[in-house]
Design an enzyme around this catalytic site. Structure first.
Site: not given
Length: 315
Positions: A15, A96-97, A121, A254
């Protein structure tokens, strides 16, 4: 001269890399881009292409939309690369994502399942911490050990911790807003060059995300995960896993454990990688990689010209 054996990795952003109009130019040349977005629309019921092209920006930046939009953008660019005969990388990693995007491109997850997962999520992350309770801040120019000590001192029975080790001397902290503000002030007092509060409402990758992680864990039990056809370096431990249950556990962890991006890039270099392609909109990871290791050569494939350059460079 063959270029197929050049040591190559792909990385996928998280993000913050989204912007209205992303992938517009490359989609005009490669219809495959919109075809991939259609697959996500079928899975999520969201017209992510329309949102990515025309906004409004506030809706694109809403985490439940940002996550599937960036996932789809990364997968779409990957499929264009492969369609054009681009070399298969030796390793994949995502920030991350972006780890979900990497797993789709490794054929460990289907795009449809991943799009549903990351939409959930985002929703779970938003629900875990009410608006105005959490915060994140970027701290520049402070050693990791000093920042860790700063967070411990500033916590005062609240949560604040380093959560994104983005590059050497650039680390993001997250937690309760009061604790983040105390840590920010203390970091400046300890010699941080700059501390910048981030415009986010969700304090990602800290202990406040544990309720979201538990709910995500339940959802992951119903999702088929296959053995990755290309090894994926995971955020939480900088290791590669071949076991689906292990991958599930790493995706759960995570959410509330730090993104170890500096170590991830160092692992890529240690594995002999010389070229890294950032597969997604923007150049966030390219900038971080340059600061972490000046030897490895990062590049993007967000435009037709960049695709052509990358094909010429690495095959």
């Amino acid at each position: 001269m063959t270029t197929q054996n050049k040591p190559l990795a792909f990385v996928f952003p998280g993000q913050g890399s989204q912007h209205v109009g992303m992938l517009k130019e490359i989609a005009q040349k490669f219809p495959l881009i919109q075809e991939v977005f259609s697959q996500s629309k079928n899975a999520t019921g969201k017209d992510l292409w329309e949102l990515a092209q025309f906004g409004p920006e506030a809706s694109l930046n809403d985490t439940v939309n940002t996550q599937p939009a960036l996932l789809t953008a990364g997968v779409a660019l990957w499929q264009v690369w492969r369609q054009q005969g681009g070399a298969k990388p030796q390793l994949l990693a995502g920030h991350s994502l972006g780890e979900y995007t990497a797993l789709v491109c490794a054929n460990a997850l289907t795009l449809e399942d991943a799009a549903k997962l990351v939409t959930l999520r985002g929703k779970l992350m938003q629900e875990a911490v009410p608006q105005g309770v959490g915060a994140m801040a970027a701290v520049l120019g402070l050693e990791d050990a000093v920042l860790q000590a700063v967070c411990e001192e500033a916590a005062q029975n609240e949560v604040v911790a380093p959560v994104n080790f983005n590059s050497i001397g650039q680390t993001v902290i997250a937690g309760h807003i009061g604790a983040v503000e105390r840590a920010s002030a203390l970091a400046k007092a300890k010699g941080a060059k700059r501390v910048l509060m981030l415009p986010v409402s969700v304090p990602s990758h800290c202990e406040l995300m544990k309720p979201a992680a538990l709910a995500l864990e339940k959802a992951l039990t119903h999702v088929k995960i296959s053995i990755p056809q290309i090894p994926v370096i995971h955020n939480v431990d900088v290791e590669m896993s071949q076991h689906p249950d292990d991958i599930r556990e790493k995706l759960v962890q995570q959410l509330y454990r730090p993104v170890r991006w500096v170590e991830t890039v160092q692992r890529l270099v240690g594995e002999g990688i010389q070229f890294v392609i950032e597969c997604g909109p923007g150049k966030v990871l390219t900038g971080l990689i340059k600061r972490i290791d000046p030897v490895v050569k990062p590049m993007g494939i967000e435009t037709p010209a960049e695709v052509e350059t990358a094909l010429t460079t690495v095959g």
